[in-house]
Design a protein around this motif. Structure first.
Motif, PDB file in Angstrom:
ATOM      1  N   ASP A 167       0.995  -1.203  -0.196  1.00 44.54           N
ATOM      2  CA  ASP A 167       0.134   0.112  -0.049  1.00 44.54           C
ATOM      3  C   ASP A 167       0.849   1.282  -0.004  1.00 44.54           C
ATOM      4  O   ASP A 167       2.015   1.230   0.392  1.00 44.54           O
ATOM      5  CB  ASP A 167      -0.816   0.073   1.303  1.00 44.54           C
ATOM      6  CG  ASP A 167      -1.741  -1.130   1.195  1.00 44.54           C
ATOM      7  OD1 ASP A 167      -2.134  -1.458   0.244  1.00 44.54           O
ATOM      8  OD2 ASP A 167      -2.343  -1.598   2.467  1.00 44.54           O
ATOM      9  N   GLY A 168       0.281   2.304  -0.234  1.00 48.68           N
ATOM     10  CA  GLY A 168       0.757   3.735  -0.319  1.00 48.68           C
ATOM     11  C   GLY A 168       0.867   4.336  -1.785  1.00 48.68           C
ATOM     12  O   GLY A 168       0.580   3.833  -2.537  1.00 48.68           O
ATOM     13  N   ALA A 175       2.617   4.855  -4.733  1.00 56.38           N
ATOM     14  CA  ALA A 175       4.154   4.361  -5.547  1.00 56.38           C
ATOM     15  C   ALA A 175       4.876   5.651  -6.034  1.00 56.38           C
ATOM     16  O   ALA A 175       3.891   6.628  -6.305  1.00 56.38           O
ATOM     17  CB  ALA A 175       3.916   3.443  -6.271  1.00 56.38           C
ATOM     18  N   PRO A 176       6.115   5.652  -5.807  1.00 56.95           N
ATOM     19  CA  PRO A 176       7.008   4.573  -5.283  1.00 56.95           C
ATOM     20  C   PRO A 176       7.257   4.605  -3.814  1.00 56.95           C
ATOM     21  O   PRO A 176       7.934   3.821  -3.404  1.00 56.95           O
ATOM     22  CB  PRO A 176       8.328   5.009  -5.937  1.00 56.95           C
ATOM     23  CG  PRO A 176       8.409   6.455  -6.097  1.00 56.95           C
ATOM     24  CD  PRO A 176       6.985   6.966  -6.556  1.00 56.95           C
ATOM     25  N   GLN A 177       6.470   5.476  -3.174  1.00 58.89           N
ATOM     26  CA  GLN A 177       6.374   5.312  -1.661  1.00 58.89           C
ATOM     27  C   GLN A 177       5.749   4.124  -1.086  1.00 58.89           C
ATOM     28  O   GLN A 177       4.911   3.508  -1.829  1.00 58.89           O
ATOM     29  CB  GLN A 177       6.035   6.885  -1.145  1.00 58.89           C
ATOM     30  CG  GLN A 177       6.835   7.752  -1.585  1.00 58.89           C
ATOM     31  CD  GLN A 177       8.286   7.687  -1.252  1.00 58.89           C
ATOM     32  OE1 GLN A 177       8.873   7.130  -0.253  1.00 58.89           O
ATOM     33  NE2 GLN A 177       9.209   8.109  -2.217  1.00 58.89           N
ATOM     34  N   LEU A 178       6.050   3.787   0.258  1.00 61.46           N
ATOM     35  CA  LEU A 178       5.500   2.591   0.616  1.00 61.46           C
ATOM     36  C   LEU A 178       4.783   3.117   2.137  1.00 61.46           C
ATOM     37  O   LEU A 178       5.699   3.383   2.985  1.00 61.46           O
ATOM     38  CB  LEU A 178       6.380   1.306   0.819  1.00 61.46           C
ATOM     39  CG  LEU A 178       5.947   0.087   1.661  1.00 61.46           C
ATOM     40  CD1 LEU A 178       5.072  -0.327   0.665  1.00 61.46           C
ATOM     41  CD2 LEU A 178       7.259  -0.607   1.909  1.00 61.46           C
ATOM     42  N   SER A 179       3.443   2.491   2.220  1.00 60.75           N
ATOM     43  CA  SER A 179       3.012   2.746   3.631  1.00 60.75           C
ATOM     44  C   SER A 179       2.822   1.460   4.538  1.00 60.75           C
ATOM     45  O   SER A 179       2.836   1.554   5.721  1.00 60.75           O
ATOM     46  CB  SER A 179       1.345   3.571   3.496  1.00 60.75           C
ATOM     47  OG  SER A 179       0.618   2.575   2.999  1.00 60.75           O
ATOM     48  N   GLY A 180       2.833   0.539   3.738  1.00 58.01           N
ATOM     49  CA  GLY A 180       2.754  -0.741   4.319  1.00 58.01           C
ATOM     50  C   GLY A 180       2.387  -1.797   3.728  1.00 58.01           C
ATOM     51  O   GLY A 180       2.247  -1.987   2.470  1.00 58.01           O
ATOM     52  N   ALA A 181       2.298  -3.153   4.232  1.00 59.79           N
ATOM     53  CA  ALA A 181       1.799  -4.478   3.567  1.00 59.79           C
ATOM     54  C   ALA A 181       0.514  -4.824   4.084  1.00 59.79           C
ATOM     55  O   ALA A 181       0.060  -4.706   5.276  1.00 59.79           O
ATOM     56  CB  ALA A 181       2.835  -5.412   4.034  1.00 59.79           C
ATOM     57  N   ARG A 182      -0.374  -5.171   2.990  1.00 59.97           N
ATOM     58  CA  ARG A 182      -1.534  -5.717   3.434  1.00 59.97           C
ATOM     59  C   ARG A 182      -1.592  -7.180   3.347  1.00 59.97           C
ATOM     60  O   ARG A 182      -1.167  -7.836   2.677  1.00 59.97           O
ATOM     61  CB  ARG A 182      -2.851  -5.247   2.234  1.00 59.97           C
ATOM     62  CG  ARG A 182      -4.300  -5.360   2.659  1.00 59.97           C
ATOM     63  CD  ARG A 182      -5.127  -5.046   1.713  1.00 59.97           C
ATOM     64  NE  ARG A 182      -4.376  -3.890   0.473  1.00 59.97           N
ATOM     65  CZ  ARG A 182      -4.455  -3.660  -0.817  1.00 59.97           C
ATOM     66  NH1 ARG A 182      -5.362  -4.819  -1.279  1.00 59.97           N
ATOM     67  NH2 ARG A 182      -4.166  -2.938  -1.443  1.00 59.97           N
ATOM     68  N   LEU A 183      -2.110  -7.767   4.435  1.00 58.79           N
ATOM     69  CA  LEU A 183      -2.318  -9.069   4.686  1.00 58.79           C
ATOM     70  C   LEU A 183      -3.679  -9.625   4.183  1.00 58.79           C
ATOM     71  O   LEU A 183      -4.682  -9.167   4.030  1.00 58.79           O
ATOM     72  CB  LEU A 183      -1.838  -9.615   6.033  1.00 58.79           C
ATOM     73  CG  LEU A 183      -0.615  -8.953   6.793  1.00 58.79           C
ATOM     74  CD1 LEU A 183      -0.518  -9.125   8.093  1.00 58.79           C
ATOM     75  CD2 LEU A 183       0.504  -9.024   5.931  1.00 58.79           C
ATOM     76  N   ALA A 184      -3.614 -11.036   3.857  1.00 60.43           N
ATOM     77  CA  ALA A 184      -4.605 -11.876   3.745  1.00 60.43           C
ATOM     78  C   ALA A 184      -5.842 -11.741   4.450  1.00 60.43           C
ATOM     79  O   ALA A 184      -7.015 -11.807   4.113  1.00 60.43           O
ATOM     80  CB  ALA A 184      -4.256 -13.380   3.463  1.00 60.43           C
TER      81      ALA A 184
END
Length: 303
Positions: free
Chosen positions: A199-200, A202-211
């Motif tokens: 997430d975030g 792009a190309p920056q990143l705010s985090g990961a989304r999980l299942a």
């Protein structure tokens, strides 16, 4: 014309080898497609005396200096085929040229085969990274992640703890009890839920989304991409490849010669490294090629 050496790949290893041969007054052709592996990164760090320089700027400066040597030629093209000949080697390019050489150096690097994860490719080299020594300091600490699923994941997660607060996303892998204990001692969090997207803006990143729908805040995500050969020439020529934990490397001896006599290799295709190591390997290959040429020139001629 037959060149003393044709070098396929004009990045750090190829340019360094060409410089050594040019300074030995040998004829050299560099064939380069203009797509270095580090083109996705805005800056290159850990390069002695040049910390923070843009990799592209460094390559342009090095190329300009190399082309001041009169024995060097440059072909902005893609080498498509290489084969052995009676006198050495012939290399054919996408532009339809065929070039002859006594010796051949493959400085063609590797291709990073990225995981198929939504949001990853557009962040590669910016907020999704592969080398903490190249980019870790600039993250500035905080929450960082490592996408697991390969043999080096546990080791890398523990290493990364010097750069921030690490979450290891197991991504389907099973950790051994001793690995878990070591990671806990390093303060690494272990997340077993599958990562489904990044997430975030792009190309920056705010985090990961999980299942399971959760979002894990991250400033950066490290990924160990599988390494594949950057050019088909390696296998066309029959060079032996060796498996390593993240892909394949070309087998070379101490002189950087492959298992095919007269064919040398240097750079990311032979060693897991960085700009400095690739340049050093190129120097070694260039000097070794010059030694081989001198030995041939000094050998008695057949009657």
């Amino acid at each position: 014309m037959t060149f003393d050496a044709v070098i396929v790949g004009g990045s750090f290893a190829g340019l360094s080898a060409a410089m050594m041969l040019a300074r030995a007054r040998r004829s050299v052709l560099v064939i380069d497609s203009g797509l270095p592996r580090n083109r996705f990164a805005a800056h290159s760090h850990g390069v002695l005396g040049l910390d923070g320089i843009a990799g592209g700027d460094l390559l342009r400066q090095a190329k300009a200096q190399l082309l001041d040597y009169p024995s060097v030629r440059w072909a902005s093209d893609t080498a498509m085929e290489a084969r052995a000949t009676v006198d050495g080697f012939a290399v054919t390019t996408a532009g339809g040229e065929t070039w002859a050489a006594r010796k051949l150096l493959l400085a063609t690097g590797i291709r990073d085969a990225l995981p198929d994860l939504p949001g990853l490719a557009e962040r590669w080299g910016h907020s999704v990274l592969h080398c903490p020594y190249c980019h870790g300091y600039e993250i500035g600490g905080g929450a960082i992640g490592l996408l697991g699923g390969h043999a080096m994941s546990a080791f890398m997660a523990g290493l990364l703890a010097d750069w921030g607060q690490v979450t290891l996303f197991a991504h389907g892998m099973t950790l051994e009890p001793d690995e878990i204990a070591t990671l806990q001692r390093r303060g690494v969090q272990i997340e077993t839920e599958q990562v489904v997207a990044l997430d975030g803006d792009a190309p920056q990143l705010s985090g990961a989304r999980l299942a399971d729908g959760r979002h894990i805040d991250l400033r950066a995500l490290f990924v160990t991409a599988r390494q594949e050969m950057g050019s088909p020439l390696v296998e066309q020529l029959g060079c032996v490849l060796d498996e390593n934990p993240v892909g394949v490397l070309v087998r070379v001896d101490a002189q950087k010669q492959t298992t095919v006599p007269g064919v040398y290799a240097a750079g990311d295709a032979t060693v897991m490294g960085n700009i400095t190591l690739a340049s050093a390997e190129g120097v070694r290959a260039g000097v070794s090629i010059h030694h081989a040429l001198v030995a041939e020139d000094a050998a008695p001629k057949a009657a």
